[in-house]
Scaffold this motif. Structure first.
Motif, PDB file in Angstrom:
ATOM      1  N   ARG A 259     -41.324   3.415   0.297  1.00  9.08           N
ATOM      2  CA  ARG A 259     -40.728   4.005   1.501  1.00  9.08           C
ATOM      3  C   ARG A 259     -41.820   4.382   2.499  1.00  9.08           C
ATOM      4  O   ARG A 259     -43.010   4.312   2.219  1.00  9.08           O
ATOM      5  CB  ARG A 259     -39.901   5.232   1.140  1.00  9.08           C
ATOM      6  N   GLY A 260     -41.374   4.770   3.701  1.00 10.79           N
ATOM      7  CA  GLY A 260     -42.329   5.111   4.749  1.00 10.79           C
ATOM      8  C   GLY A 260     -42.839   3.896   5.487  1.00 10.79           C
ATOM      9  O   GLY A 260     -43.868   3.973   6.164  1.00 10.79           O
ATOM     10  N   CYS A 261     -42.122   2.777   5.393  1.00  9.97           N
ATOM     11  CA  CYS A 261     -42.587   1.522   5.990  1.00  9.97           C
ATOM     12  C   CYS A 261     -41.607   0.977   7.015  1.00  9.97           C
ATOM     13  O   CYS A 261     -41.650  -0.210   7.367  1.00  9.97           O
ATOM     14  CB  CYS A 261     -42.821   0.477   4.909  1.00  9.97           C
ATOM     15  N   GLY A 262     -40.725   1.822   7.524  1.00 11.81           N
ATOM     16  CA  GLY A 262     -39.763   1.393   8.528  1.00 11.81           C
ATOM     17  C   GLY A 262     -40.347   1.441   9.928  1.00 11.81           C
ATOM     18  O   GLY A 262     -41.548   1.691  10.111  1.00 11.81           O
ATOM     19  N   PRO A 263     -39.511   1.205  10.939  1.00  8.36           N
ATOM     20  CA  PRO A 263     -40.008   1.201  12.323  1.00  8.36           C
ATOM     21  C   PRO A 263     -40.740   2.478  12.714  1.00  8.36           C
ATOM     22  O   PRO A 263     -41.816   2.431  13.310  1.00  8.36           O
ATOM     23  CB  PRO A 263     -38.719   1.005  13.136  1.00  8.36           C
ATOM     24  N   LYS A 264     -40.169   3.642  12.384  1.00  9.28           N
ATOM     25  CA  LYS A 264     -40.803   4.907  12.756  1.00  9.28           C
ATOM     26  C   LYS A 264     -41.890   5.317  11.774  1.00  9.28           C
ATOM     27  O   LYS A 264     -42.934   5.833  12.158  1.00  9.28           O
ATOM     28  CB  LYS A 264     -39.747   6.028  12.806  1.00  9.28           C
ATOM     29  N   GLY A 265     -41.661   5.108  10.508  1.00  5.63           N
ATOM     30  CA  GLY A 265     -42.524   5.703   9.483  1.00  5.63           C
ATOM     31  C   GLY A 265     -43.917   5.136   9.415  1.00  5.63           C
ATOM     32  O   GLY A 265     -44.859   5.860   9.101  1.00  5.63           O
ATOM     33  N   TYR A 266     -44.069   3.855   9.728  1.00 13.33           N
ATOM     34  CA  TYR A 266     -45.394   3.262   9.487  1.00 13.33           C
ATOM     35  C   TYR A 266     -46.395   3.512  10.603  1.00 13.33           C
ATOM     36  O   TYR A 266     -47.525   3.909  10.278  1.00 13.33           O
ATOM     37  CB  TYR A 266     -45.218   1.762   9.221  1.00 13.33           C
ATOM     38  N   PRO A 267     -46.208   3.224  11.877  1.00 18.87           N
ATOM     39  CA  PRO A 267     -45.002   2.685  12.508  1.00 18.87           C
ATOM     40  C   PRO A 267     -45.083   1.166  12.652  1.00 18.87           C
ATOM     41  O   PRO A 267     -46.147   0.581  12.495  1.00 18.87           O
ATOM     42  CB  PRO A 267     -45.067   3.329  13.892  1.00 18.87           C
ATOM     43  N   GLY A 268     -43.934   0.561  12.948  1.00 17.99           N
ATOM     44  CA  GLY A 268     -43.903  -0.857  13.247  1.00 17.99           C
ATOM     45  C   GLY A 268     -43.283  -1.731  12.180  1.00 17.99           C
ATOM     46  O   GLY A 268     -43.190  -2.929  12.350  1.00 17.99           O
ATOM     47  N   MET A 269     -42.878  -1.160  11.047  1.00 16.01           N
ATOM     48  CA  MET A 269     -42.139  -1.927  10.046  1.00 16.01           C
ATOM     49  C   MET A 269     -42.969  -3.103   9.520  1.00 16.01           C
ATOM     50  O   MET A 269     -42.680  -4.267   9.773  1.00 16.01           O
ATOM     51  CB  MET A 269     -40.829  -2.432  10.672  1.00 16.01           C
ATOM     52  N   PRO A 270     -44.026  -2.838   8.763  1.00 17.44           N
ATOM     53  CA  PRO A 270     -44.953  -3.892   8.337  1.00 17.44           C
ATOM     54  C   PRO A 270     -44.371  -4.795   7.250  1.00 17.44           C
ATOM     55  O   PRO A 270     -43.367  -4.466   6.604  1.00 17.44           O
ATOM     56  CB  PRO A 270     -46.136  -3.086   7.787  1.00 17.44           C
ATOM     57  N   GLU A 271     -45.043  -5.913   7.031  1.00 20.89           N
ATOM     58  CA  GLU A 271     -44.618  -6.881   6.019  1.00 20.89           C
ATOM     59  C   GLU A 271     -45.251  -6.532   4.669  1.00 20.89           C
ATOM     60  O   GLU A 271     -46.150  -7.209   4.178  1.00 20.89           O
ATOM     61  CB  GLU A 271     -45.009  -8.293   6.448  1.00 20.89           C
ATOM     62  N   VAL A 272     -44.765  -5.458   4.079  1.00 16.15           N
ATOM     63  CA  VAL A 272     -45.328  -4.999   2.803  1.00 16.15           C
ATOM     64  C   VAL A 272     -44.275  -4.874   1.711  1.00 16.15           C
ATOM     65  O   VAL A 272     -44.579  -4.457   0.598  1.00 16.15           O
ATOM     66  CB  VAL A 272     -46.042  -3.630   2.978  1.00 16.15           C
ATOM     67  N   ALA A 273     -43.025  -5.268   2.023  1.00 16.83           N
ATOM     68  CA  ALA A 273     -41.943  -5.042   1.068  1.00 16.83           C
ATOM     69  C   ALA A 273     -42.064  -5.908  -0.182  1.00 16.83           C
ATOM     70  O   ALA A 273     -41.583  -5.522  -1.249  1.00 16.83           O
ATOM     71  CB  ALA A 273     -40.596  -5.278   1.745  1.00 16.83           C
ATOM     72  N   ASN A 274     -42.685  -7.088  -0.049  1.00 23.52           N
ATOM     73  CA  ASN A 274     -42.882  -7.923  -1.236  1.00 23.52           C
ATOM     74  C   ASN A 274     -44.122  -7.436  -1.984  1.00 23.52           C
ATOM     75  O   ASN A 274     -45.157  -8.092  -2.049  1.00 23.52           O
ATOM     76  CB  ASN A 274     -43.000  -9.400  -0.860  1.00 23.52           C
ATOM     77  N   MET A 275     -43.985  -6.256  -2.569  1.00 24.48           N
ATOM     78  CA  MET A 275     -45.101  -5.599  -3.242  1.00 24.48           C
ATOM     79  C   MET A 275     -45.668  -6.460  -4.365  1.00 24.48           C
ATOM     80  O   MET A 275     -44.898  -6.995  -5.179  1.00 24.48           O
ATOM     81  CB  MET A 275     -44.619  -4.278  -3.835  1.00 24.48           C
ATOM     82  N   PRO A 276     -46.983  -6.614  -4.439  1.00 19.99           N
ATOM     83  CA  PRO A 276     -47.575  -7.286  -5.603  1.00 19.99           C
ATOM     84  C   PRO A 276     -47.184  -6.558  -6.876  1.00 19.99           C
ATOM     85  O   PRO A 276     -47.077  -5.324  -6.898  1.00 19.99           O
ATOM     86  CB  PRO A 276     -49.078  -7.189  -5.339  1.00 19.99           C
TER      87      PRO A 276
END
Length: 571
Positions: free
Chosen positions: A431-448
């Motif tokens: 979590r913390g990777c959405g538009p506001k939280g990061y910010p910018g919604m990065p491409e990190v959801a496919n976690m290694p």
């Protein structure tokens, strides 16, 4: 033909008209300012956007076409976002790039525009700008790179990077071999050769009607791309003279066709955010659920990485997008127009499939249902998405205990800890990777995956995140969870050990915690401490005004701002 917009700058004998003409003349004849459409070439070429470097060459062909049709070509460098280069994430600046391009088109004596983009965010930002200004416009996609090979095998740009990097961590290939593959990955000019976001958005721009049909997917080094660019320059002049605008092309029907195309090609999940943002600029009533309703039952016909085997130059030689769309023509809205003035479906008659391994027949698809699924539930009240074609079938209905990471930094610090309580049935939550939280919604959801799982032979687990993942990536990854944790979404309340159920066929994502217990919880303080808190500049403006992923993550004051407006004269 009605008077040109540029006449407001150049026509007449006033002092201002004199100044405008004189400063632009620089050897140009008087006829350059007398009824000739002024065509901007919005160029995202940049040495720091390596996938777009060749667009300067493409611009020269556009220029020739504009000249041939009687227009005046004017190259206009615009904000360029290199997906692999800029930090923290290119998505942070998509809206800024769109806004900057929009304002430059409004401010200058421009009658029409040819939009040159390639790398992931450049085509979406250009389309958003053109939609908001509503000047006659069309897109020339920069095209994919040619396929590189390593040890006799083709390399998929992006997809094989993810795969090989996991194999290094698992100990099945050496770091030296991984490094040796680097120079083979990018063989030529152009963007990623997998069905990543760049390829997807180029093809969807054509499905939307904003590209001359048959152009998208042409490899960047192919001379036919320059031929198409020349034709685009000619057509831009025609668009101005016939007053054909994006608002006439980008209708609800064209978005319907783009969603069908997205499913049939196995396109990137990022396209969902971009299509929603573009529709928002136009005031088209497109919602997240439409992506599922229209596209989820469309068969996957294109056998390309990351969902399949082949690469973009294979798709081009096999017949390209038009051949794919002909297979699903009955699912398209026949009323949708293209920049040619003709409906998209009229351009499908001559399309043929030349390789049935790459483009499958309708009756023999790669998957019966290739579309992006939209899930809802108490963990994602406003929705989230998953790409079933890139997921592991056995995980599409899964129940497991949460392993929670409060930020991407927290993830990197702990993922390989031997004491991490994780197994093959766990659900990894970031979590913390959405538009506001990061910010910018990065491409990190496919976690290694944790090293200890890789060493056990595990290559996929369910992952849940309020961020995005690269269109070149794969895995059972639930993305774009809305509302995000930083906007008060339930993702902020998840704790280690909570049971999470993923039910893709049932379109559900559920946190199995009693409602009363969930209501009594406080959001994670560790996550909140990591949320973005900019104090100035673009990041501050972005965080204060960005909307959530389910509506396209555009800025609230830019939604529905479509409309042509002439800037006030200078005095």
């Amino acid at each position: 033909m009605t008077p040109l917009r540029s006449d407001d700058w150049y026509a007449g004998s006033s002092r201002n008209a004199y100044i405008h003409r004189a400063w632009m003349r620089r050897g140009a004849p008087s006829s350059a300012f007398e009824g000739r459409p002024q065509i901007a070439i919005a160029n995202t070429a940049s040495d720091l956007t390596p996938c777009n470097v060749h667009l300067t060459e493409v611009a020269r062909s556009v220029r020739d076409g504009v000249h041939e049709a009687g227009g005046v070509p004017l190259e206009l460098p615009v904000v360029s976002l290199g997906e692999t280069q800029v930090r923290p994430t290119a998505m942070l600046w998509r809206n800024m790039a769109a806004m900057a391009t929009e304002e430059m088109l409004r401010a200058n004596p421009i009658d029409g525009v040819v939009l040159l983009g390639g790398c992931d965010k450049t085509i979406p930002s250009l389309l958003m700008a053109a939609a908001s200004v509503d000047l006659p416009a069309l897109v020339v996609p920069g095209g994919p790179m040619l396929t590189g090979t390593f040890r006799g095998k083709p390399l998929g740009c992006g997809t094989d990077v993810w795969r090989l990097s996991e194999e290094v961590r698992a100990g099945t290939i050496s770091a030296e071999d991984f490094s040796r593959s680097e120079s083979a990955t990018v063989r030529s000019k152009g963007h990623c050769n997998t069905m990543g976001t760049a390829s997807t958005m180029g093809l969807l721009a054509e499905a939307l009607g904003m590209v001359i049909p048959g152009t998208a997917g042409t490899p960047a080094p192919d001379s036919r791309l320059l031929e198409a660019a020349h034709g685009a320059g000619r057509l831009a002049v025609e668009l101005v003279r016939e007053e054909r605008r994006p608002s006439q092309v980008l209708t609800r029907a064209s978005f319907h066709n783009a969603i069908v195309a997205l499913a049939a090609i196995g396109g990137s999940t990022n396209a969902v955010v971009h299509l929603l943002a573009l529709a928002g600029r136009l005031g088209v009533d497109l919602r997240l659920d439409d992506v599922d309703t229209i596209g989820s039952r469309v068969p996957l016909l294109v056998d390309l990485q990351p969902a399949g085997r082949f690469l973009m130059d294979d798709l081009f030689r096999a017949g390209g997008l038009l051949a794919v769309l002909r297979e699903v023509q009955d699912l398209l809205d026949p009323s949708a127009l293209t920049v040619t003035g003709r409906p998209l479906v009229e351009h499908l008659d001559g399309a043929q499939v030349w390789d049935r391994e790459v483009i499958r027949a309708r009756e023999a698809p790669l998957l019966d249902e290739g579309g992006i699924a939209v899930l809802r539930g108490n963990l994602a009240p406003d929705g989230c998405v998953i790409k079933p074609a890139a997921a592991s079938p056995h995980l599409l209905h899964h129940r497991g205990r949460a392993v929670v990471f409060d930020s991407i930094e927290d993830f990197h610090a702990r993922v390989d800890d031997p004491e991490l309580d994780v197994d093959a049935d766990s659900v990894m939550v970031l979590r913390g990777c959405g538009p506001k939280g990061y910010p910018g919604m990065p491409e990190v959801a496919n976690m290694p995956l944790p090293t200890k799982l890789l060493e056990q032979g595990v290559r996929d687990v369910v992952r849940v995140c309020d961020g995005r993942m690269s269109g070149t990536a794969y895995g059972t990854v639930v993305l774009h969870v809305a509302p995000e944790a930083a906007a008060g979404g339930p993702l902020a309340l998840v704790r280690d050990g909570d049971w999470i159920e993923l039910d893709v066929p049932g379109r559900r994502l559920t946190l199995d915690v009693p409602e009363a217990q969930l209501a009594a919880r406080e959001p994670s303080a560790r996550a909140a401490a990591a949320y973005a808190a900019p104090t100035r500049g673009w990041e501050r403006l972005y965080v204060d005004h960005v909307r959530q992923a389910d509506t396209g993550a555009d800025l609230d004051f830019l939604v529905g701002a479509s409309g042509h407006r002439v800037t006030r004269e200078s005095h």
